[in-house]
Enzyme design. Structure first.
Site, PDB file in Angstrom:
ATOM      1  N   ALA A   8      48.144  68.315  34.788  1.00  0.00           N
ATOM      2  CA  ALA A   8      48.013  69.683  34.154  1.00  0.00           C
ATOM      3  C   ALA A   8      46.848  70.157  34.593  1.00  0.00           C
ATOM      4  O   ALA A   8      45.934  70.198  33.706  1.00  0.00           O
ATOM      5  CB  ALA A   8      48.457  69.798  32.684  1.00  0.00           C
ATOM      6  N   TYR A  12      48.423  75.210  34.289  1.00  0.00           N
ATOM      7  CA  TYR A  12      49.736  74.422  33.789  1.00  0.00           C
ATOM      8  C   TYR A  12      49.288  73.941  32.341  1.00  0.00           C
ATOM      9  O   TYR A  12      50.242  73.053  31.727  1.00  0.00           O
ATOM     10  CB  TYR A  12      50.028  73.375  34.773  1.00  0.00           C
ATOM     11  N   ASP A  84      57.096  66.382  35.631  1.00  0.00           N
ATOM     12  CA  ASP A  84      56.154  67.486  35.713  1.00  0.00           C
ATOM     13  C   ASP A  84      55.828  68.006  34.319  1.00  0.00           C
ATOM     14  O   ASP A  84      56.782  67.754  33.426  1.00  0.00           O
ATOM     15  CB  ASP A  84      57.119  68.713  36.261  1.00  0.00           C
ATOM     16  N   VAL A  85      54.784  68.593  34.320  1.00  0.00           N
ATOM     17  CA  VAL A  85      54.177  69.197  32.909  1.00  0.00           C
ATOM     18  C   VAL A  85      54.990  70.348  32.336  1.00  0.00           C
ATOM     19  O   VAL A  85      55.320  70.689  31.227  1.00  0.00           O
ATOM     20  CB  VAL A  85      52.885  69.388  32.821  1.00  0.00           C
ATOM     21  N   ASP A  86      55.949  71.109  33.241  1.00  0.00           N
ATOM     22  CA  ASP A  86      56.780  72.276  32.585  1.00  0.00           C
ATOM     23  C   ASP A  86      57.881  71.756  32.444  1.00  0.00           C
ATOM     24  O   ASP A  86      58.821  72.500  33.027  1.00  0.00           O
ATOM     25  CB  ASP A  86      56.506  73.190  33.887  1.00  0.00           C
ATOM     26  N   HIS A 106      68.913  65.787  42.450  1.00  0.00           N
ATOM     27  CA  HIS A 106      68.323  67.233  42.479  1.00  0.00           C
ATOM     28  C   HIS A 106      69.639  68.210  41.803  1.00  0.00           C
ATOM     29  O   HIS A 106      70.732  67.978  42.641  1.00  0.00           O
ATOM     30  CB  HIS A 106      68.123  67.643  43.661  1.00  0.00           C
ATOM     31  N   THR A 115      67.547  69.355  51.118  1.00  0.00           N
ATOM     32  CA  THR A 115      66.410  69.812  52.327  1.00  0.00           C
ATOM     33  C   THR A 115      65.396  68.821  52.370  1.00  0.00           C
ATOM     34  O   THR A 115      64.137  68.908  52.281  1.00  0.00           O
ATOM     35  CB  THR A 115      65.870  71.007  51.515  1.00  0.00           C
ATOM     36  N   GLU A 173      58.018  65.748  47.345  1.00  0.00           N
ATOM     37  CA  GLU A 173      59.220  65.653  47.028  1.00  0.00           C
ATOM     38  C   GLU A 173      60.128  65.024  48.175  1.00  0.00           C
ATOM     39  O   GLU A 173      61.036  64.348  48.233  1.00  0.00           O
ATOM     40  CB  GLU A 173      60.054  66.901  46.483  1.00  0.00           C
TER      41      GLU A 173
HETATM   42  C1  UD2 Z   1      59.620  70.714  42.545  1.00  0.00           C
HETATM   43  C2  UD2 Z   1      59.426  69.455  41.581  1.00  0.00           C
HETATM   44  C3  UD2 Z   1      58.024  68.883  41.643  1.00  0.00           C
HETATM   45  C4  UD2 Z   1      57.448  68.820  43.054  1.00  0.00           C
HETATM   46  C5  UD2 Z   1      57.304  70.060  43.743  1.00  0.00           C
HETATM   47  C6  UD2 Z   1      57.192  70.009  45.206  1.00  0.00           C
HETATM   48  C7  UD2 Z   1      61.223  69.297  39.871  1.00  0.00           C
HETATM   49  C8  UD2 Z   1      61.477  69.885  38.625  1.00  0.00           C
HETATM   50  N1  UD2 Z   1      60.077  69.644  40.457  1.00  0.00           N
HETATM   51  O1  UD2 Z   1      58.730  71.601  41.482  1.00  0.00           O
HETATM   52  O2  UD2 Z   1      57.878  67.809  41.048  1.00  0.00           O
HETATM   53  O3  UD2 Z   1      58.082  67.834  43.956  1.00  0.00           O
HETATM   54  O4  UD2 Z   1      58.733  70.836  43.613  1.00  0.00           O
HETATM   55  O5  UD2 Z   1      56.901  71.128  45.875  1.00  0.00           O
HETATM   56  O6  UD2 Z   1      62.001  68.721  40.629  1.00  0.00           O
HETATM   57  N2  UD2 Z   1      50.755  71.169  38.717  1.00  0.00           N
HETATM   58  C9  UD2 Z   1      49.675  71.430  38.298  1.00  0.00           C
HETATM   59  N3  UD2 Z   1      48.601  72.452  38.532  1.00  0.00           N
HETATM   60  C10 UD2 Z   1      49.148  73.331  39.567  1.00  0.00           C
HETATM   61  C11 UD2 Z   1      50.365  73.203  39.915  1.00  0.00           C
HETATM   62  C12 UD2 Z   1      51.053  72.197  39.798  1.00  0.00           C
HETATM   63  O7  UD2 Z   1      49.052  70.669  37.301  1.00  0.00           O
HETATM   64  O8  UD2 Z   1      48.513  74.523  39.585  1.00  0.00           O
HETATM   65  C13 UD2 Z   1      51.343  70.068  38.522  1.00  0.00           C
HETATM   66  C14 UD2 Z   1      52.397  70.306  37.298  1.00  0.00           C
HETATM   67  O9  UD2 Z   1      52.235  68.690  36.514  1.00  0.00           O
HETATM   68  C15 UD2 Z   1      53.546  70.553  38.110  1.00  0.00           C
HETATM   69  C16 UD2 Z   1      53.576  69.613  39.060  1.00  0.00           C
HETATM   70  O10 UD2 Z   1      52.262  69.544  39.609  1.00  0.00           O
HETATM   71  O11 UD2 Z   1      54.597  70.592  36.930  1.00  0.00           O
HETATM   72  C17 UD2 Z   1      54.749  70.428  40.103  1.00  0.00           C
HETATM   73  O12 UD2 Z   1      54.217  71.776  40.285  1.00  0.00           O
HETATM   74  P1  UD2 Z   1      55.485  72.848  40.021  1.00  0.00           P
HETATM   75  O13 UD2 Z   1      56.095  72.413  38.820  1.00  0.00           O
HETATM   76  O14 UD2 Z   1      54.980  74.010  40.102  1.00  0.00           O
HETATM   77  O15 UD2 Z   1      56.377  72.587  41.262  1.00  0.00           O
HETATM   78  P2  UD2 Z   1      57.945  73.248  41.608  1.00  0.00           P
HETATM   79  O16 UD2 Z   1      58.077  73.807  40.169  1.00  0.00           O
HETATM   80  O17 UD2 Z   1      57.965  73.673  42.774  1.00  0.00           O
END
Ligand code: UD2
Length: 220
Positions: A8, A12, A84-86, A106, A115, A173
């Site tokens: 995080a 985040y 993921d932290v969210d 997925h 994809t 991913e």
């Molecule tokens: C998807 C995937 C993610 C990753 C990403 C690649 C799911 C639910 N999520 O999420 O695992 O493969 O695609 O593009 O399948 N983070 C930080 N700081 C930042 C940005 C990211 O700490 O400024 C960390 C945080 O733990 C976050 C993770 O990286 O949960 C992944 O980033 P995201 O949640 O924005 O990615 P998302 O939603 O596109």
């Protein structure tokens, strides 16, 4: 002992405490679970490791490098799970998730190829002629050594792409999907464990991927 790996940085950090509280209630009840958090902020976890924030997509693309920075410590756990932290645990996540190598289908691509990376220059390349399952990056894990070995391979592949000046279409991913295409996971979990908050799907919601404004969260 089970380790939960969390990253995080930047904005985040707001997700950390609600997630950790939800894990205490729902994640592997009866097991000894420790949270390991890499962060640039002041926040609480069983183990907090300082980690510099970098602009998108580095925090996610470099996740395997981040995890491997603590390899020796992490090898002491029986199982490791990255999430993921969210996210938020909303129902019991029990020992059905334990396996040698664990991945989640997925939610957007059940029964579809999804994809994957189609450019052959990338180490994440999967040729179109090969039928593949598409896994989500948000929740993954396994027996600690097995999982860390996968992290090592993925880190090397991401580095190899970096040296060529190419970033795979869906970052970490894409590399995960390449790895799991050629090294089948022993346990494939349903989208219950990566359930998008605002979707309606015929699965029990267990681990929810929270809605967020991606651009807003990643700026600054
Ligand atoms: C998807 C995937 C993610 C990753 C990403 C690649 C799911 C639910 N999520 O999420 O695992 O493969 O695609 O593009 O399948 N983070 C930080 N700081 C930042 C940005 C990211 O700490 O400024 C960390 C945080 O733990 C976050 C993770 O990286 O949960 C992944 O980033 P995201 O949640 O924005 O990615 P998302 O939603 O596109």
């Amino acid at each position: 002992m089970i380790g939960v790996l969390l990253i995080a940085t930047g904005k985040y950090d707001v997700f950390v405490q609600p997630l950790i509280q939800s894990l205490k209630r729902h994640f592997l009840p009866g097991y000894q679970v420790k949270t390991i958090l890499w962060t640039d902020k002041e926040t609480q976890a069983d183990l907090c490791l300082h980690h510099k924030h970098e602009p998108w997509p580095a925090p996610t693309l470099n996740r395997y490098k981040t995890i491997l920075s603590q390899r020796e410590l992490l090898e002491q756990f029986d199982y490791l799970f990255y999430m993921d932290v969210d996210m938020l645990a909303v129902d019991t996540i029990g020992d059905e998730i334990l396996g040698d190598l664990v991945a989640v289908q997925h939610p957007g691509f059940i029964g579809k190829v999804g994809t994957p990376e189609r450019r052959s220059r990338s180490a994440a390349y999967i040729p179109r002629r090969e039928k593949s399952v598409y896994y989500a990056g948000g929740f993954q894990g396994g027996r600690s050594r097995r999982y860390l070995d996968m992290c090592h391979t993925l880190h090397n592949q991401i580095e190899s792409d970096r040296q060529k000046g190419i970033t795979a279409i869906w970052h970490d991913e894409s590399h995960l999907n390449h790895y799991l295409h050629y090294n089948k996971p022993g346990k494939v979990l349903s989208p219950s464990y990566c359930y998008p908050e605002s979707w309606e799907m015929p699965y029990v919601k267990r681990l929810v991927a929270l809605d967020k404004d991606h651009a807003e969260m990643r700026c600054g």
